[in-house]
Motif scaffolding. Structure first.
Motif, PDB file in Angstrom:
ATOM      1  N   MET A  88       0.845  -1.186   0.000  1.00  0.00           N
ATOM      2  CA  MET A  88       0.000   0.000   0.000  1.00  0.00           C
ATOM      3  C   MET A  88       0.887   1.246   0.000  1.00  0.00           C
ATOM      4  SD  MET A  88      -2.656   1.258   2.908  1.00  0.00           S
ATOM      5  CE  MET A  88      -4.082   0.356   2.377  1.00  0.00           C
ATOM      6  N   LYS A  89       0.640   2.122  -0.911  1.00  0.00           N
ATOM      7  CA  LYS A  89       1.398   3.357  -1.013  1.00  0.00           C
ATOM      8  C   LYS A  89       0.937   4.347   0.048  1.00  0.00           C
ATOM      9  CE  LYS A  89       2.003   3.116  -5.978  1.00  0.00           C
ATOM     10  NZ  LYS A  89       1.869   3.821  -7.240  1.00  0.00           N
ATOM     11  N   ASP A  90       1.857   5.158   0.509  1.00  0.00           N
ATOM     12  CA  ASP A  90       1.520   6.247   1.411  1.00  0.00           C
ATOM     13  C   ASP A  90       2.038   7.522   0.769  1.00  0.00           C
ATOM     14  OD1 ASP A  90       0.861   7.934   3.447  1.00  0.00           O
ATOM     15  OD2 ASP A  90       1.713   6.685   5.027  1.00  0.00           O
ATOM     16  N   MET A  91       1.378   7.923  -0.315  1.00  0.00           N
ATOM     17  CA  MET A  91       1.866   9.026  -1.124  1.00  0.00           C
ATOM     18  C   MET A  91       1.802  10.369  -0.403  1.00  0.00           C
ATOM     19  SD  MET A  91       3.074   7.342  -3.474  1.00  0.00           S
ATOM     20  CE  MET A  91       3.795   8.768  -4.256  1.00  0.00           C
ATOM     21  N   VAL A  92       0.873  10.516   0.517  1.00  0.00           N
ATOM     22  CA  VAL A  92       0.828  11.770   1.286  1.00  0.00           C
ATOM     23  C   VAL A  92       2.105  11.897   2.100  1.00  0.00           C
ATOM     24  CG1 VAL A  92      -0.378  13.027   3.109  1.00  0.00           C
ATOM     25  CG2 VAL A  92      -1.694  11.850   1.338  1.00  0.00           C
ATOM     26  N   GLN A  93       2.459  10.818   2.819  1.00  0.00           N
ATOM     27  CA  GLN A  93       3.684  10.841   3.618  1.00  0.00           C
ATOM     28  C   GLN A  93       4.925  10.945   2.727  1.00  0.00           C
ATOM     29  OE1 GLN A  93       4.167  11.144   6.935  1.00  0.00           O
ATOM     30  NE2 GLN A  93       1.959  11.489   6.932  1.00  0.00           N
ATOM     31  N   PHE A  94       4.873  10.305   1.566  1.00  0.00           N
ATOM     32  CA  PHE A  94       5.996  10.390   0.640  1.00  0.00           C
ATOM     33  C   PHE A  94       6.215  11.841   0.212  1.00  0.00           C
ATOM     34  CE2 PHE A  94       7.801  10.425  -3.633  1.00  0.00           C
ATOM     35  CZ  PHE A  94       8.972   9.723  -3.419  1.00  0.00           C
ATOM     36  N   GLY A  95       5.152  12.514  -0.191  1.00  0.00           N
ATOM     37  CA  GLY A  95       5.264  13.909  -0.608  1.00  0.00           C
ATOM     38  C   GLY A  95       5.768  14.805   0.504  1.00  0.00           C
ATOM     39  N   ILE A  96       5.278  14.583   1.712  1.00  0.00           N
ATOM     40  CA  ILE A  96       5.736  15.361   2.875  1.00  0.00           C
ATOM     41  C   ILE A  96       7.213  15.113   3.125  1.00  0.00           C
ATOM     42  CG2 ILE A  96       5.539  15.547   5.391  1.00  0.00           C
ATOM     43  CD1 ILE A  96       2.487  15.016   5.004  1.00  0.00           C
ATOM     44  N   ARG A  97       7.619  13.849   3.012  1.00  0.00           N
ATOM     45  CA  ARG A  97       9.026  13.497   3.263  1.00  0.00           C
ATOM     46  C   ARG A  97       9.935  14.128   2.215  1.00  0.00           C
ATOM     47  NH1 ARG A  97      12.902  12.958   6.530  1.00  0.00           N
ATOM     48  NH2 ARG A  97      14.244  11.170   6.256  1.00  0.00           N
ATOM     49  N   ILE A  98       9.533  14.114   0.962  1.00  0.00           N
ATOM     50  CA  ILE A  98      10.333  14.744  -0.097  1.00  0.00           C
ATOM     51  C   ILE A  98      10.468  16.244   0.171  1.00  0.00           C
ATOM     52  CG2 ILE A  98      10.366  15.381  -2.563  1.00  0.00           C
ATOM     53  CD1 ILE A  98      11.250  12.504  -2.051  1.00  0.00           C
ATOM     54  N   ARG A  99       9.351  16.888   0.504  1.00  0.00           N
ATOM     55  CA  ARG A  99       9.388  18.328   0.793  1.00  0.00           C
ATOM     56  C   ARG A  99      10.315  18.618   1.978  1.00  0.00           C
ATOM     57  NH1 ARG A  99       4.039  19.924   1.136  1.00  0.00           N
ATOM     58  NH2 ARG A  99       4.157  20.671  -0.991  1.00  0.00           N
ATOM     59  N   ASP A 100      10.201  17.814   3.047  1.00  0.00           N
ATOM     60  CA  ASP A 100      11.052  18.012   4.227  1.00  0.00           C
ATOM     61  C   ASP A 100      12.533  17.844   3.885  1.00  0.00           C
ATOM     62  OD1 ASP A 100       8.787  18.484   5.754  1.00  0.00           O
ATOM     63  OD2 ASP A 100       8.786  16.483   6.694  1.00  0.00           O
ATOM     64  N   LEU A 101      12.850  16.803   3.121  1.00  0.00           N
ATOM     65  CA  LEU A 101      14.247  16.568   2.737  1.00  0.00           C
ATOM     66  C   LEU A 101      14.761  17.687   1.837  1.00  0.00           C
ATOM     67  CD1 LEU A 101      14.057  12.729   2.051  1.00  0.00           C
ATOM     68  CD2 LEU A 101      15.394  13.832   3.857  1.00  0.00           C
ATOM     69  N   ARG A 102      13.901  18.140   0.927  1.00  0.00           N
ATOM     70  CA  ARG A 102      14.299  19.235   0.032  1.00  0.00           C
ATOM     71  C   ARG A 102      14.612  20.495   0.837  1.00  0.00           C
ATOM     72  NH1 ARG A 102      11.480  23.349  -2.107  1.00  0.00           N
ATOM     73  NH2 ARG A 102       9.422  22.478  -1.659  1.00  0.00           N
ATOM     74  N   LYS A 103      13.761  20.787   1.796  1.00  0.00           N
ATOM     75  CA  LYS A 103      13.972  21.987   2.612  1.00  0.00           C
ATOM     76  C   LYS A 103      15.179  21.837   3.534  1.00  0.00           C
ATOM     77  CE  LYS A 103       9.314  23.796   2.362  1.00  0.00           C
ATOM     78  NZ  LYS A 103       8.106  24.209   3.091  1.00  0.00           N
ATOM     79  N   MET A 104      15.399  20.621   4.053  1.00  0.00           N
ATOM     80  CA  MET A 104      16.577  20.391   4.900  1.00  0.00           C
ATOM     81  C   MET A 104      17.867  20.619   4.116  1.00  0.00           C
ATOM     82  SD  MET A 104      15.598  17.215   7.478  1.00  0.00           S
ATOM     83  CE  MET A 104      16.438  16.083   6.447  1.00  0.00           C
ATOM     84  N   ASN A 105      17.835  20.331   2.816  1.00  0.00           N
ATOM     85  CA  ASN A 105      18.994  20.555   1.953  1.00  0.00           C
ATOM     86  C   ASN A 105      19.033  21.970   1.382  1.00  0.00           C
ATOM     87  OD1 ASN A 105      20.662  18.017   1.537  1.00  0.00           O
ATOM     88  ND2 ASN A 105      18.598  17.210   1.315  1.00  0.00           N
ATOM     89  N   ASN A 106      18.032  22.776   1.744  1.00  0.00           N
ATOM     90  CA  ASN A 106      17.920  24.151   1.240  1.00  0.00           C
ATOM     91  C   ASN A 106      17.856  24.210  -0.281  1.00  0.00           C
ATOM     92  OD1 ASN A 106      17.957  25.437   3.806  1.00  0.00           O
ATOM     93  ND2 ASN A 106      20.168  25.075   3.895  1.00  0.00           N
ATOM     94  N   TYR A 107      17.118  23.266  -0.871  1.00  0.00           N
ATOM     95  CA  TYR A 107      16.939  23.237  -2.312  1.00  0.00           C
ATOM     96  C   TYR A 107      15.581  23.833  -2.672  1.00  0.00           C
ATOM     97  CZ  TYR A 107      20.648  19.662  -2.603  1.00  0.00           C
ATOM     98  OH  TYR A 107      21.822  18.960  -2.531  1.00  0.00           O
ATOM     99  N   SER A 108      15.570  24.629  -3.719  1.00  0.00           N
ATOM    100  CA  SER A 108      14.299  25.043  -4.296  1.00  0.00           C
ATOM    101  C   SER A 108      13.799  23.880  -5.148  1.00  0.00           C
ATOM    102  CB  SER A 108      14.497  26.275  -5.177  1.00  0.00           C
ATOM    103  OG  SER A 108      15.268  25.945  -6.316  1.00  0.00           O
ATOM    104  N   LEU A 109      12.556  23.980  -5.600  1.00  0.00           N
ATOM    105  CA  LEU A 109      12.031  22.956  -6.496  1.00  0.00           C
ATOM    106  C   LEU A 109      12.884  22.853  -7.761  1.00  0.00           C
ATOM    107  CD1 LEU A 109       8.196  23.587  -6.172  1.00  0.00           C
ATOM    108  CD2 LEU A 109       9.384  21.454  -5.603  1.00  0.00           C
ATOM    109  N   ARG A 110      13.255  24.012  -8.296  1.00  0.00           N
ATOM    110  CA  ARG A 110      14.062  24.025  -9.522  1.00  0.00           C
ATOM    111  C   ARG A 110      15.437  23.403  -9.293  1.00  0.00           C
ATOM    112  NH1 ARG A 110      12.020  27.214 -13.784  1.00  0.00           N
ATOM    113  NH2 ARG A 110      10.260  28.478 -13.135  1.00  0.00           N
TER     114      ARG A 110
END
Length: 134
Positions: free
Chosen positions: A1-23
């Protein structure tokens, strides 16, 4: 079973922890920034290759966590990545496959527990010396 909500949150958190913009994450991963935004906002599900590309770009050592959240079981090679010792290339354990099949069908609380257990096992393996007993 996928947990895409948690996946999206985790990606956003990791991106912000690395100080990366979406681009910036898009450039580093080779994934379109608009697709990453859609993943973070639970509009699209990524492929296995996209999950791995994002994990690599985010410099996350534990790709398994992201693969499992996205509904993919890590391959034996990915699961054993970073382990040392003899015979690891020849591992063929049906119990490992069963573990991931059970994980996929388990409720969220059980998946979280199984993920903690899996990470514990991997951590113990990484701390093992070649001459130590299992």
């Amino acid at each position: 079973m996928k947990d895409m909500v948690q996946f999206g949150i985790r990606i956003r958190d990791l991106r912000k922890m690395n100080n990366y913009s979406l681009r910036e994450l898009g450039e580093r991963s080779g994934v379109s920034y608009s697709f990453i935004n859609s993943i973070e906002n639970n509009r699209f599900s990524p492929s296995r290759e996209t999950v791995i590309a994002l994990a690599d770009a985010l410099r996350i050592a534990e790709k398994d966590e992201l693969l499992l959240l996205a509904g993919f079981a890590p391959t034996e090679e990915e699961s054993l990545d970073g382990l040392s010792g003899e015979g690891l290339d020849e591992v063929d354990d049906p119990d490992v496959s069963l573990f991931f099949k059970d994980f996929k069908n388990a409720p969220k609380e059980r998946r979280d527990e199984m993920l903690r257990f899996w990470n514990f096992i991997k951590e113990q393996q990484q701390n093992r010396t070649p001459d130590s007993q299992q």
